[in-house]
Design a protein around this motif. Structure first.
Motif, PDB file in Angstrom:
ATOM      1  N   UNK A 293     -37.282   8.936  19.712  1.00 55.14           N
ATOM      2  CA  UNK A 293     -38.428   8.014  19.915  1.00 55.14           C
ATOM      3  C   UNK A 293     -37.796   6.638  20.178  1.00 55.14           C
ATOM      4  N   UNK A 294     -37.904   5.643  19.438  1.00 54.43           N
ATOM      5  CA  UNK A 294     -37.414   4.073  19.923  1.00 54.43           C
ATOM      6  C   UNK A 294     -36.100   4.048  19.840  1.00 54.43           C
ATOM      7  N   UNK A 295     -35.362   4.859  19.294  1.00 58.13           N
ATOM      8  CA  UNK A 295     -33.766   5.123  19.220  1.00 58.13           C
ATOM      9  C   UNK A 295     -33.102   4.233  18.106  1.00 58.13           C
ATOM     10  N   UNK A 296     -34.070   3.721  16.943  1.00 56.40           N
ATOM     11  CA  UNK A 296     -33.217   3.366  15.871  1.00 56.40           C
ATOM     12  C   UNK A 296     -31.947   3.726  15.413  1.00 56.40           C
ATOM     13  N   UNK A 297     -32.159   5.304  15.015  1.00 52.92           N
ATOM     14  CA  UNK A 297     -31.015   5.933  14.461  1.00 52.92           C
ATOM     15  C   UNK A 297     -30.076   6.129  15.271  1.00 52.92           C
ATOM     16  N   UNK A 298     -30.247   6.529  16.856  1.00 50.55           N
ATOM     17  CA  UNK A 298     -29.326   6.851  17.796  1.00 50.55           C
ATOM     18  C   UNK A 298     -28.589   5.656  17.873  1.00 50.55           C
ATOM     19  N   UNK A 299     -29.105   4.345  17.790  1.00 46.62           N
ATOM     20  CA  UNK A 299     -28.168   3.238  17.887  1.00 46.62           C
ATOM     21  C   UNK A 299     -27.256   2.889  16.849  1.00 46.62           C
ATOM     22  N   UNK A 300     -27.843   3.275  15.707  1.00 46.08           N
ATOM     23  CA  UNK A 300     -26.874   3.020  14.617  1.00 46.08           C
ATOM     24  C   UNK A 300     -25.696   4.209  14.587  1.00 46.08           C
ATOM     25  N   UNK A 301     -25.922   5.350  15.108  1.00 49.87           N
ATOM     26  CA  UNK A 301     -24.757   6.285  15.088  1.00 49.87           C
ATOM     27  C   UNK A 301     -23.663   5.875  16.266  1.00 49.87           C
TER      28      UNK A 301
END
Length: 240
Positions: free
Chosen positions: A90-98
């Motif tokens: 999606x908008x990438x919130x969790x990917x950015x966190x990792x």
């Protein structure tokens, strides 16, 4: 990198539980019913993004994911290095966190519009993460290499039960021996019919993965998004 920011409340979707939010779910399901799950994926997700129907977008990092990595009360001692994959990012919130934790992270989504939104959100971070890329592609077909960690939230539950064995097989292809699958198992709704989100159970994950995995964690998080109370668990499997 500093801790990633969340979106302002209500920026991307109607507030949870409102009539507008419920209507967006009805419209999303209608779009998906018009498409077939060919090869495992449903092109209706691309249409949903085109119409701005993203009722799963909570505007930020999922609280249980942050708790898993940051709480001293949880025994989750994994290296803060290697490659991480977030399918259905999606908008990438969790990917950015990792990526902020030190992982070389790939965010994958079927929708090019979702990937464009993720790139925009990535660029808004101060500073933007450098060890992060977003790919528009099919989870079952994309050639992205092997990963030390794969994180699944609102991805497994997007598939009807008949597609889940293919999900499990693909996880075995993507995760290195010794690597981890992190799942926010949601929604744990018993025998509720219909979807998405399709009701899940921990047993359904286990059966879909099959042999070759060891479950290392299973617990109810203390921090959850609104509406997830009593319907979510964190589960971690290690590939052997």
């Amino acid at each position: 990198m500093s801790s990633p920011s969340d979106a302002p409340p209500g920026k991307y979707l109607p507030q949870f539980g409102t009539p507008e939010h419920k209507e967006s779910l009805v419209r999303l399901r209608s779009i998906l019913l018009d498409k077939a799950y060919e090869g495992g994926m449903n092109e209706g997700w691309v249409d949903a993004w085109q119409h701005g129907l993203v009722p799963w977008d909570h505007g930020g990092i999922q609280p249980p994911l942050r708790e898993l990595f940051e709480s001293k009360a949880i025994d989750f001692n994994v290296p803060r290095s290697g490659r991480a994959l977030v399918p259905g990012c999606g908008r990438g919130y969790d990917a950015i966190y990792l990526a902020s934790l030190g992982y070389e992270t790939v965010g994958l989504d079927l929708s090019p519009k979702a990937v464009a939104a993720a790139e925009e959100w990535k660029a808004s971070q101060q500073p933007p993460p450098t060890s992060l890329s977003f790919i528009a592609g099919d989870f079952f077909k994309v050639d992205a290499g092997l990963f030390d960690i794969v994180y699944d939230w609102t991805f497994f539950c997007a598939f009807p039960p008949e597609v889940r064995p293919a999900w499990g097989k693909r996880m075995g292809e993507l995760i290195k021996p010794g690597g981890y699958l992190i799942a926010l198992a949601y929604p744990l709704d018993g025998d509720r019919k219909g979807g998405p989100a399709y009701s899940v159970s921990i047993e359904a994950y286990d059966e879909s993965l099959g042999s070759g995995w060891t479950k290392t964690l299973e617990y109810v998080p203390t921090q959850m998004s609104e509406g997830h109370e009593g319907r979510e668990k964190v589960v971690v499997w290690k590939r052997v």
